[in-house]
Enzyme design. Sequence first.
Site, PDB file in Angstrom:
ATOM      1  CG  ASP A   1       3.333   1.358   0.500  1.00 36.07           C
ATOM      2  OD1 ASP A   1       2.646   1.394  -0.542  1.00 36.07           O
ATOM      3  OD2 ASP A   1       3.487   2.339   1.248  1.00 36.07           O
TER       4      ASP A   1
ATOM      5  CG  ASN B   1      -6.027  -0.566  -0.655  1.00 39.71           C
ATOM      6  OD1 ASN B   1      -5.377  -1.538  -0.294  1.00 39.71           O
ATOM      7  ND2 ASN B   1      -5.513   0.674  -0.640  1.00 39.71           N
TER       8      ASN B   1
HETATM    9  C1  FPP Z   1       0.503  -1.135  -2.068  1.00 40.83           C
HETATM   10  O1  FPP Z   1       1.232  -0.474  -3.076  1.00 40.83           O
HETATM   11  C2  FPP Z   1       0.059  -2.434  -2.558  1.00 40.83           C
HETATM   12  C3  FPP Z   1      -1.240  -2.790  -2.737  1.00 40.83           C
HETATM   13  C4  FPP Z   1      -2.376  -1.908  -2.423  1.00 40.83           C
HETATM   14  C5  FPP Z   1      -1.597  -4.099  -3.311  1.00 40.83           C
HETATM   15  C6  FPP Z   1      -0.686  -5.233  -2.942  1.00 40.83           C
HETATM   16  C7  FPP Z   1      -1.060  -6.415  -3.734  1.00 40.83           C
HETATM   17  C8  FPP Z   1      -0.196  -7.292  -4.236  1.00 40.83           C
HETATM   18  C9  FPP Z   1       1.255  -7.258  -3.983  1.00 40.83           C
HETATM   19  C10 FPP Z   1      -0.705  -8.425  -5.046  1.00 40.83           C
HETATM   20  C11 FPP Z   1      -1.150  -9.491  -4.117  1.00 40.83           C
HETATM   21  C12 FPP Z   1      -1.451 -10.713  -4.803  1.00 40.83           C
HETATM   22  C13 FPP Z   1      -1.938 -11.808  -4.182  1.00 40.83           C
HETATM   23  C14 FPP Z   1      -2.092 -13.042  -4.955  1.00 40.83           C
HETATM   24  C15 FPP Z   1      -2.313 -11.838  -2.744  1.00 40.83           C
HETATM   25  P1  FPP Z   1       0.688   0.912  -3.640  1.00 40.83           P
HETATM   26  O2  FPP Z   1      -0.172   0.615  -4.819  1.00 40.83           O
HETATM   27  O3  FPP Z   1       0.008   1.665  -2.551  1.00 40.83           O
HETATM   28  O4  FPP Z   1       2.023   1.572  -4.071  1.00 40.83           O
HETATM   29  P2  FPP Z   1       2.367   3.134  -4.049  1.00 40.83           P
HETATM   30  O5  FPP Z   1       2.333   3.555  -2.595  1.00 40.83           O
HETATM   31  O6  FPP Z   1       3.740   3.189  -4.614  1.00 40.83           O
HETATM   32  O7  FPP Z   1       1.348   3.825  -4.890  1.00 40.83           O
END
Ligand code: FPP
Length: 250
Positions: free
Chosen positions: A21, A69
């Site tokens: 996250d 998501n």
């Molecule tokens: C949460 O951060 C993260 C995600 C919803 C996506 C995670 C995906 C990756 C790290 C890429 C994965 C790649 C592969 C190849 C598997 P957020 O967007 O909710 O962050 P925030 O809470 O700060 O808004």
Amino acid sequence: MTYKEQLDMDRIPQHIAIIMDGNGRWAKEKGKRRGEGHIAGATALHNTMMHASKLGVKYVTVYAFSTENWTRPDEEVNGLMALLFEKLDLDIFMDNDIRFCVIGDTDRLPENVRERMNYCISKSAGNQRGTLTVALSYSSKWELTQSAKRIAAMVQEGKMTIDEITDKTIDETVATSFMPDPDLLIRTGGETRLSNYLLWQCAYTELYFCDTYWPDFDEEELCKAILTYQQRERRFGKTSEQIAEENNNI
Ligand code: FPP
């Protein structure tokens, strides 16, 4: 001394689950687009997998895209799918002897992602050093609903009776049936909840929360989480005295 130097290498967790996250906030604080946070997050995932497998961690299971998501803006969802497609590189799994697995409602993923994903899954199936499982279009409520449907079907078809259903039946019908339960769950980004992730499997998992945004999660952060895990006493419902006695008998 670094966190890495303080680790007891005989007590490395076998399975680490991660809620990655903070990509969005990492990007925002740097004046970048959210998508750039996810790109940096994919690099952090690659590095973490390498560090974990060097330490001897056998299973790493990451939450890359939840069922919820799908409700994010189209631009972000499409960007994440494009990133997945780009980062699913079989060479990385073969060069590092890593088995690649996916859990989740993958029928909802775009065709090109599904094809590349299935290719990496089948080609890397024999790899031995470690297993990277990516939870994609996954949520525990989805998974447990699927499990309940499978068990109900077995009962309806006369393959088992209701009395024969045990917690083992659920273990065998959830998406993670091929792996042990996580020993340690890490959530980055400062939130302290499980967000519908591995709820059944984390019954006795040690939980570790840190404020670091996922793109900044590095080897020392990983070692700090493992060290914290090593300093905890896992009792699985027993008393401290029982655990001490068991350890003396080993
Ligand atoms: C949460 O951060 C993260 C995600 C919803 C996506 C995670 C995906 C990756 C790290 C890429 C994965 C790649 C592969 C190849 C598997 P957020 O967007 O909710 O962050 P925030 O809470 O700060 O808004």
